[in-house]
Design an enzyme around this catalytic site. Structure first.
Site, PDB file in Angstrom:
ATOM      1  N   ASN A   9      34.093  33.391  34.514  1.00  0.00           N
ATOM      2  CA  ASN A   9      33.497  34.466  35.310  1.00  0.00           C
ATOM      3  C   ASN A   9      34.596  35.480  35.602  1.00  0.00           C
ATOM      4  O   ASN A   9      35.479  35.227  36.413  1.00  0.00           O
ATOM      5  CB  ASN A   9      32.933  33.871  36.613  1.00  0.00           C
ATOM      6  CG  ASN A   9      32.446  34.945  37.570  1.00  0.00           C
ATOM      7  OD1 ASN A   9      32.378  36.126  37.222  1.00  0.00           O
ATOM      8  ND2 ASN A   9      32.110  34.532  38.783  1.00  0.00           N
ATOM      9  N   LYS A  11      34.348  38.232  37.083  1.00  0.00           N
ATOM     10  CA  LYS A  11      34.113  39.018  38.311  1.00  0.00           C
ATOM     11  C   LYS A  11      34.341  40.501  38.004  1.00  0.00           C
ATOM     12  O   LYS A  11      34.077  40.917  36.875  1.00  0.00           O
ATOM     13  CB  LYS A  11      34.997  38.485  39.441  1.00  0.00           C
ATOM     14  CG  LYS A  11      34.827  36.962  39.576  1.00  0.00           C
ATOM     15  CD  LYS A  11      35.400  36.385  40.821  1.00  0.00           C
ATOM     16  CE  LYS A  11      35.170  34.875  40.822  1.00  0.00           C
ATOM     17  NZ  LYS A  11      35.604  34.239  42.061  1.00  0.00           N
ATOM     18  N   HIS A  95      26.012  33.421  42.933  1.00  0.00           N
ATOM     19  CA  HIS A  95      27.444  33.207  43.179  1.00  0.00           C
ATOM     20  C   HIS A  95      27.729  33.459  44.662  1.00  0.00           C
ATOM     21  O   HIS A  95      27.087  34.318  45.286  1.00  0.00           O
ATOM     22  CB  HIS A  95      28.275  34.155  42.307  1.00  0.00           C
ATOM     23  CG  HIS A  95      29.730  33.815  42.322  1.00  0.00           C
ATOM     24  ND1 HIS A  95      30.554  34.199  43.348  1.00  0.00           N
ATOM     25  CD2 HIS A  95      30.487  33.091  41.468  1.00  0.00           C
ATOM     26  CE1 HIS A  95      31.774  33.725  43.108  1.00  0.00           C
ATOM     27  NE2 HIS A  95      31.759  33.052  41.980  1.00  0.00           N
ATOM     28  N   GLU A  97      29.921  35.065  46.102  1.00  0.00           N
ATOM     29  CA  GLU A  97      30.259  36.455  46.436  1.00  0.00           C
ATOM     30  C   GLU A  97      29.001  37.319  46.514  1.00  0.00           C
ATOM     31  O   GLU A  97      28.935  38.280  47.285  1.00  0.00           O
ATOM     32  CB  GLU A  97      31.268  37.005  45.410  1.00  0.00           C
ATOM     33  CG  GLU A  97      32.638  36.376  45.627  1.00  0.00           C
ATOM     34  CD  GLU A  97      33.470  36.166  44.372  1.00  0.00           C
ATOM     35  OE1 GLU A  97      33.233  36.843  43.362  1.00  0.00           O
ATOM     36  OE2 GLU A  97      34.369  35.294  44.412  1.00  0.00           O
ATOM     37  N   GLU A 167      30.493  25.212  43.687  1.00  0.00           N
ATOM     38  CA  GLU A 167      31.680  26.004  43.985  1.00  0.00           C
ATOM     39  C   GLU A 167      31.901  26.037  45.497  1.00  0.00           C
ATOM     40  O   GLU A 167      31.302  26.867  46.197  1.00  0.00           O
ATOM     41  CB  GLU A 167      31.509  27.436  43.474  1.00  0.00           C
ATOM     42  CG  GLU A 167      31.347  27.555  41.973  1.00  0.00           C
ATOM     43  CD  GLU A 167      31.838  28.900  41.445  1.00  0.00           C
ATOM     44  OE1 GLU A 167      32.679  28.884  40.538  1.00  0.00           O
ATOM     45  OE2 GLU A 167      31.418  29.947  41.950  1.00  0.00           O
ATOM     46  N   GLY A 173      39.241  31.235  44.524  1.00  0.00           N
ATOM     47  CA  GLY A 173      40.298  32.239  44.567  1.00  0.00           C
ATOM     48  C   GLY A 173      41.382  31.955  45.594  1.00  0.00           C
ATOM     49  O   GLY A 173      42.188  32.815  45.907  1.00  0.00           O
ATOM     50  N   SER A 212      39.285  27.558  41.888  1.00  0.00           N
ATOM     51  CA  SER A 212      40.705  27.360  41.581  1.00  0.00           C
ATOM     52  C   SER A 212      40.966  26.321  40.493  1.00  0.00           C
ATOM     53  O   SER A 212      41.926  25.562  40.581  1.00  0.00           O
ATOM     54  CB  SER A 212      41.477  27.022  42.867  1.00  0.00           C
ATOM     55  OG  SER A 212      41.374  28.097  43.791  1.00  0.00           O
TER      56      SER A 212
HETATM   57  P1  13P Z   1      38.517  31.016  40.892  1.00  0.00           P
HETATM   58  O1  13P Z   1      38.619  30.167  39.642  1.00  0.00           O
HETATM   59  O2  13P Z   1      39.272  32.307  40.776  1.00  0.00           O
HETATM   60  O3  13P Z   1      38.814  30.238  42.123  1.00  0.00           O
HETATM   61  O4  13P Z   1      36.973  31.467  40.992  1.00  0.00           O
HETATM   62  C1  13P Z   1      35.989  30.516  40.899  1.00  0.00           C
HETATM   63  C2  13P Z   1      34.684  31.221  40.780  1.00  0.00           C
HETATM   64  O5  13P Z   1      34.189  31.794  41.721  1.00  0.00           O
HETATM   65  C3  13P Z   1      34.034  31.210  39.468  1.00  0.00           C
HETATM   66  O6  13P Z   1      32.726  31.691  39.546  1.00  0.00           O
END
Ligand code: 13P
Length: 249
Positions: A9, A11, A95, A97, A167, A173, A212
């Site tokens: 992803n 983002k 997601h 976010e 997640e 992140g 992560s």
């Molecule tokens: P990170 O791998 O940057 O922690 O992000 C995970 C994520 O949200 C994947 O959709």
């Protein structure tokens, strides 16, 4: 045996120039010990570029979100049909976010899941708890609520055709990964909850871990019984890291 799936992803990251190098490097690295199914989810504007560069590579691509509506006056939105127009196979739904920054509700997420499924896309449904929810012992309740909203709208059979990504929001992140056992416990809970309605669906559905994931922790996460792969954010922006995670299967 469920096939392991590793999805990147991106983002809101990337550029035309940078993507060219990243996509070509991922493509070039696929022959070298990658047995997982690999998916790349770039920002929507780069999906045509991704489709062009990955065509015939065996790597799939997908959207990071979609509208629950088929078409019409929804400025800025992208429909399932538009994703399919560029041969997307997958789409990320709900997601954290999107849930936190765009106020997507469980009900909206369920509608999006249904829209994706109806159109023939494979939804990757994200679920996961906030840090305060984990600390309050509410992890299972939160994940169950998010999952049940989709089952209520789409039906248990629809879940078999999708992918679930656990997640934990506190691990996204932050560099703070859930331990393999913490992740496994929630994955097992998700599978048991599905099994209570349909054992076959529970057995078939792929449950990915996200938060992560890095080359040095991927193998121990993927080794857990109920972890069928990963949804990778930051580490999917670097071809070497992403490929190392793909090879950790
Ligand atoms: P990170 O791998 O940057 O922690 O992000 C995970 C994520 O949200 C994947 O959709």
């Amino acid at each position: 045996m469920r096939q392991t799936l590793v999805a990147g992803n991106w983002k809101m990251n990337g550029s035309r120039e940078g993507n060219r190098h990243l996509l070509d490097a991922i493509k070039a690295g696929m022959d070298d010990g990658v047995s997982a199914e690999v998916v790349v989810c770039p920002p929507a504007i780069y999906i045509p570029q991704t489709a062009r560069r990955l065509d015939g590579s065996g790597i799939s691509w997908g959207g990071q979100d979609l509208s629950q509506h088929e078409s019409g006056a929804y400025t800025g939105e992208i429909s399932a049909a538009m994703l399919l127009d560029y041969q997307c196979k997958y789409v990320i739904i709900g997601h954290s976010e999107r849930r936190s920054l765009h106020a997507e509700t469980d009900a909206q997420v369920a509608e999006k899941f249904l829209a994706a499924q109806k159109a023939g896309l494979t939804p990757i449904l994200c679920v996961g708890e906030l840090l305060e929810e984990r600390e309050a012992g509410e992890t299972e309740a939160v994940v169950a609520r998010q999952l049940d909203a989709v089952i209520a709208a789409a039906g248990i059979q629809a879940v078999a055709g999708g992918v679930i990504a656990y997640e934990p929001v506190w691990a996204i992140g932050t560099g703070k990964t859930a331990s393999p056992q913490q992740a496994q416990d929630v994955h097992a809970f998700i599978r048991q909850r599905l099994a209570a309605q349909d054992a076959n669906v529970a057995e078939k559905v792929q449950i990915l871990y996200g938060g992560s994931v890095k080359p040095d922790n991927a193998a121990e996460l993927f080794a857990m019984t109920d972890i069928d792969g990963g949804l990778i954010g930051g580490a999917s922006l670097d071809a070497e890291s992403f490929l190392a995670i793909c090879r950790a299967v």
